[in-house]
Design a protein around this motif. Sequence first.
Motif, PDB file in Angstrom:
ATOM      1  N   GLY A  43       0.797  -1.224   0.000  1.00 49.41           N
ATOM      2  CA  GLY A  43       0.000   0.000   0.000  1.00 49.41           C
ATOM      3  C   GLY A  43       0.830   1.275   0.000  1.00 49.41           C
ATOM      4  O   GLY A  43       0.285   2.369  -0.119  1.00 49.41           O
ATOM      5  N   ARG A  44       2.146   1.151   0.125  1.00 49.35           N
ATOM      6  CA  ARG A  44       3.005   2.324   0.154  1.00 49.35           C
ATOM      7  C   ARG A  44       3.046   2.990  -1.215  1.00 49.35           C
ATOM      8  O   ARG A  44       3.177   2.324  -2.230  1.00 49.35           O
ATOM      9  CB  ARG A  44       4.415   1.945   0.590  1.00 49.35           C
ATOM     10  N   ARG A  45       2.932   4.312  -1.227  1.00 51.42           N
ATOM     11  CA  ARG A  45       2.965   5.086  -2.471  1.00 51.42           C
ATOM     12  C   ARG A  45       4.391   5.494  -2.771  1.00 51.42           C
ATOM     13  O   ARG A  45       5.006   6.247  -2.011  1.00 51.42           O
ATOM     14  CB  ARG A  45       2.079   6.316  -2.331  1.00 51.42           C
ATOM     15  N   ASP A  46       4.951   4.988  -3.871  1.00 47.16           N
ATOM     16  CA  ASP A  46       6.330   5.328  -4.225  1.00 47.16           C
ATOM     17  C   ASP A  46       6.441   6.710  -4.869  1.00 47.16           C
ATOM     18  O   ASP A  46       7.549   7.209  -5.046  1.00 47.16           O
ATOM     19  CB  ASP A  46       6.892   4.272  -5.187  1.00 47.16           C
ATOM     20  N   ASP A  47       5.304   7.287  -5.228  1.00 46.48           N
ATOM     21  CA  ASP A  47       5.354   8.627  -5.808  1.00 46.48           C
ATOM     22  C   ASP A  47       5.206   9.710  -4.744  1.00 46.48           C
ATOM     23  O   ASP A  47       5.167  10.896  -5.074  1.00 46.48           O
ATOM     24  CB  ASP A  47       4.255   8.781  -6.866  1.00 46.48           C
ATOM     25  N   LYS A 170      14.998   8.819  -4.004  1.00 44.82           N
ATOM     26  CA  LYS A 170      14.836  10.004  -4.853  1.00 44.82           C
ATOM     27  C   LYS A 170      15.825   9.972  -6.020  1.00 44.82           C
ATOM     28  O   LYS A 170      16.755  10.764  -6.086  1.00 44.82           O
ATOM     29  CB  LYS A 170      15.024  11.280  -4.035  1.00 44.82           C
ATOM     30  N   VAL A 171      15.606   9.037  -6.904  1.00 45.54           N
ATOM     31  CA  VAL A 171      16.394   8.976  -8.133  1.00 45.54           C
ATOM     32  C   VAL A 171      15.675   9.823  -9.185  1.00 45.54           C
ATOM     33  O   VAL A 171      14.548   9.519  -9.571  1.00 45.54           O
ATOM     34  CB  VAL A 171      16.561   7.525  -8.629  1.00 45.54           C
ATOM     35  N   LYS A 172      16.318  10.889  -9.636  1.00 42.46           N
ATOM     36  CA  LYS A 172      15.677  11.827 -10.557  1.00 42.46           C
ATOM     37  C   LYS A 172      16.127  11.535 -11.979  1.00 42.46           C
ATOM     38  O   LYS A 172      17.285  11.685 -12.339  1.00 42.46           O
ATOM     39  CB  LYS A 172      16.033  13.266 -10.175  1.00 42.46           C
ATOM     40  N   LEU A 173      15.171  11.091 -12.785  1.00 46.06           N
ATOM     41  CA  LEU A 173      15.416  10.837 -14.199  1.00 46.06           C
ATOM     42  C   LEU A 173      14.309  11.503 -15.002  1.00 46.06           C
ATOM     43  O   LEU A 173      13.139  11.382 -14.670  1.00 46.06           O
ATOM     44  CB  LEU A 173      15.421   9.330 -14.491  1.00 46.06           C
ATOM     45  N   ARG A 174      14.685  12.206 -16.039  1.00 48.09           N
ATOM     46  CA  ARG A 174      13.726  12.925 -16.883  1.00 48.09           C
ATOM     47  C   ARG A 174      12.841  13.837 -16.043  1.00 48.09           C
ATOM     48  O   ARG A 174      11.637  13.985 -16.285  1.00 48.09           O
ATOM     49  CB  ARG A 174      12.876  11.934 -17.687  1.00 48.09           C
ATOM     50  N   GLY A 175      13.432  14.403 -14.983  1.00 46.74           N
ATOM     51  CA  GLY A 175      12.722  15.361 -14.149  1.00 46.74           C
ATOM     52  C   GLY A 175      11.796  14.756 -13.123  1.00 46.74           C
ATOM     53  O   GLY A 175      11.124  15.476 -12.392  1.00 46.74           O
ATOM     54  N   VAL A 176      11.752  13.437 -13.035  1.00 46.10           N
ATOM     55  CA  VAL A 176      10.840  12.767 -12.096  1.00 46.10           C
ATOM     56  C   VAL A 176      11.658  12.076 -11.007  1.00 46.10           C
ATOM     57  O   VAL A 176      12.401  11.131 -11.301  1.00 46.10           O
ATOM     58  CB  VAL A 176       9.959  11.741 -12.823  1.00 46.10           C
ATOM     59  N   PRO A 177      11.539  12.511  -9.735  1.00 50.55           N
ATOM     60  CA  PRO A 177      12.257  11.825  -8.650  1.00 50.55           C
ATOM     61  C   PRO A 177      11.387  10.731  -8.022  1.00 50.55           C
ATOM     62  O   PRO A 177      10.271  10.985  -7.588  1.00 50.55           O
ATOM     63  CB  PRO A 177      12.517  12.947  -7.647  1.00 50.55           C
ATOM     64  N   THR A 178      11.873   9.524  -8.014  1.00 52.13           N
ATOM     65  CA  THR A 178      11.167   8.406  -7.373  1.00 52.13           C
ATOM     66  C   THR A 178      12.192   7.332  -7.026  1.00 52.13           C
ATOM     67  O   THR A 178      13.391   7.511  -7.237  1.00 52.13           O
ATOM     68  CB  THR A 178      10.061   7.854  -8.288  1.00 52.13           C
ATOM     69  N   ARG A 179      11.716   6.207  -6.512  1.00 49.73           N
ATOM     70  CA  ARG A 179      12.629   5.164  -6.059  1.00 49.73           C
ATOM     71  C   ARG A 179      13.337   4.505  -7.235  1.00 49.73           C
ATOM     72  O   ARG A 179      12.728   4.223  -8.267  1.00 49.73           O
ATOM     73  CB  ARG A 179      11.872   4.109  -5.249  1.00 49.73           C
ATOM     74  N   GLY A 180      14.627   4.264  -7.016  1.00 54.25           N
ATOM     75  CA  GLY A 180      15.420   3.636  -8.059  1.00 54.25           C
ATOM     76  C   GLY A 180      16.735   3.128  -7.519  1.00 54.25           C
ATOM     77  O   GLY A 180      16.990   3.151  -6.315  1.00 54.25           O
ATOM     78  N   VAL A 181      17.580   2.668  -8.419  1.00 53.10           N
ATOM     79  CA  VAL A 181      18.887   2.123  -8.055  1.00 53.10           C
ATOM     80  C   VAL A 181      19.948   2.875  -8.842  1.00 53.10           C
ATOM     81  O   VAL A 181      19.792   3.107 -10.045  1.00 53.10           O
ATOM     82  CB  VAL A 181      18.962   0.620  -8.364  1.00 53.10           C
ATOM     83  N   ARG A 182      21.013   3.253  -8.145  1.00 55.95           N
ATOM     84  CA  ARG A 182      22.114   3.967  -8.774  1.00 55.95           C
ATOM     85  C   ARG A 182      23.261   3.001  -9.073  1.00 55.95           C
ATOM     86  O   ARG A 182      23.583   2.122  -8.268  1.00 55.95           O
ATOM     87  CB  ARG A 182      22.606   5.100  -7.882  1.00 55.95           C
TER      88      ARG A 182
END
Length: 205
Positions: A43-47, A170-182
């Motif tokens: 139920g967690r919102r990643d956005d 907060k991985v920011k790609l194409r102006g959108v920060p959300t969960r990701g892996v670096r």
Amino acid sequence: MNRRLSHAVDVAARHGIAQRLADGSRALYDRLTAALTAWAAAGRRDDLTGWRAALGPILRLVLLGGLAYGAYRAARAAPWLMWLAAAAWTLAAWRAGGHEETPAEEPETTPEEHPAEAAVALLREVLGDRPAVHLSEVLAHLQKQGQGEDWKVADLRLRLEALGIPVDPKVKLRGVPTRGVRAADLDHHFPTRETSPSPTQVDAA
């Protein structure tokens, strides 16, 4: 002698039944706990961030608590429901505890790759030469291969973190920060021959 043998067989049979029910109950409990935990976490919102992101799991936990309380009140009002629930649990435990042991042929198969190594390899494949990737893209890649079809981004995040793979919120790609892996985090926690420093570099440092 025959009486003693018969008694021993009866004791062994009762022990086997009790062991099967105990194993089945343990398996049912583990499955139920894992399923409810995953459902609440999904139920967690990643956005979203902060308390807004955690609002979904909290509401789902409240719902589970309400259902548990409702079941308790129903059992108090109609005690026969407890017998019905006990019979249903016993039947399910008996079935769950009746799994056959795997034959001794399995050790002959080649050992599979460690789950963390397989996940890192997949992430590096999706990353390519980019510095980071969103989990949503990784999940889409998995689902194209017929894996994780019923997963959400939260499910993938939980599995990666359980394998020790760092997930940046907060991985920011194409102006959108959300969960990701670096890629830098992967290189730091799971260095390869290419990313690990050479002896010359170490000496120079």
